[in-house]
Design a protein around this motif. Sequence first.
Motif, short mmCIF file in Angstrom:
data_model
loop_
_atom_site.label_atom_id
_atom_site.label_comp_id
_atom_site.label_asym_id
_atom_site.label_seq_id
_atom_site.Cartn_x
_atom_site.Cartn_y
_atom_site.Cartn_z
N LEU A 161 -89.73 -14.62 -25.57
CA LEU A 161 -88.57 -14.48 -26.45
C LEU A 161 -89.01 -14.31 -27.89
N LYS A 200 -85.70 -15.67 -32.93
CA LYS A 200 -84.25 -15.88 -32.96
C LYS A 200 -83.69 -16.10 -31.56
N GLU A 201 -84.21 -15.38 -30.58
CA GLU A 201 -83.76 -15.59 -29.20
C GLU A 201 -84.11 -17.00 -28.75
N THR A 232 -77.90 -10.40 -29.70
CA THR A 232 -78.96 -11.34 -29.34
C THR A 232 -78.66 -11.98 -27.99
N ARG A 289 -79.71 -9.57 -25.24
CA ARG A 289 -81.16 -9.59 -25.01
C ARG A 289 -81.59 -10.87 -24.30
N LEU A 290 -80.96 -11.97 -24.68
CA LEU A 290 -81.30 -13.26 -24.07
C LEU A 290 -80.89 -13.26 -22.60
#
Length: 223
Positions: free
Chosen positions: A151, A154-155, A194, A197-198
């Motif tokens: 990751l 920020k993730e 985000t 993506r997470l």
Amino acid sequence: MRTLVVEDDRSLADLLRRGLTQERHTVDVAYDGRDGLERAQSGDFDAIILDVMLPGIDGLEIVRRLREDQSAVPVVMLTARDALQDRLRGFDVGADDYITKPFAFEELLARLRAITRRNGRHADDERLVVGDLTLDRQAHEVHRDGKSIDLSPKEFALLEYLMRHPGQVLSRTMIMERVWDYGFGSFANVVDATIRRLRKAVDEGYEHQLIQTVRGVGYKIKA
């Protein structure tokens, strides 16, 4: 490690936030005493870096109120004063350590490590678990069902925030304030991007989706 910085000198506060973020801290910042006290009382922090001279409520009063509330969160106080009497006042109200401005950032980090070890918070709260997902804050590692997940910072910070509140719905504003340190609605798409993506990193390929959307409200993680 989640750290609250309460400092009315915005330049110094922002420098501390950037430096601590690079050291893998999740950082909240308050620029006055009232906001600092409110955040300290409502948040679950591993440590607080607290200026003595603050508008609204000074740092000594903040520590006094936290200790009255039975909060044991470690506190490092910042001050331009170096008189023994001033330091003793800080310790008397319940501060754990005291550092005089100007100071070396490396010294501040060392003092944070020392007081969190003494208070036993750092070791007890390093590993977060939700279902088959684990997050190790010290090693900066995430695994699901034994498989490593890579990751971005920020993730990682967003996942940590979700995992600290399993089952709780977190609004976009709450996430922006905690992970990005601002809550402007126009940046809500940053949270959504985000989260996408997470989800791809954490949930793709698994039957049970841990990260869930609560339409019109926000997001939550649930085993």
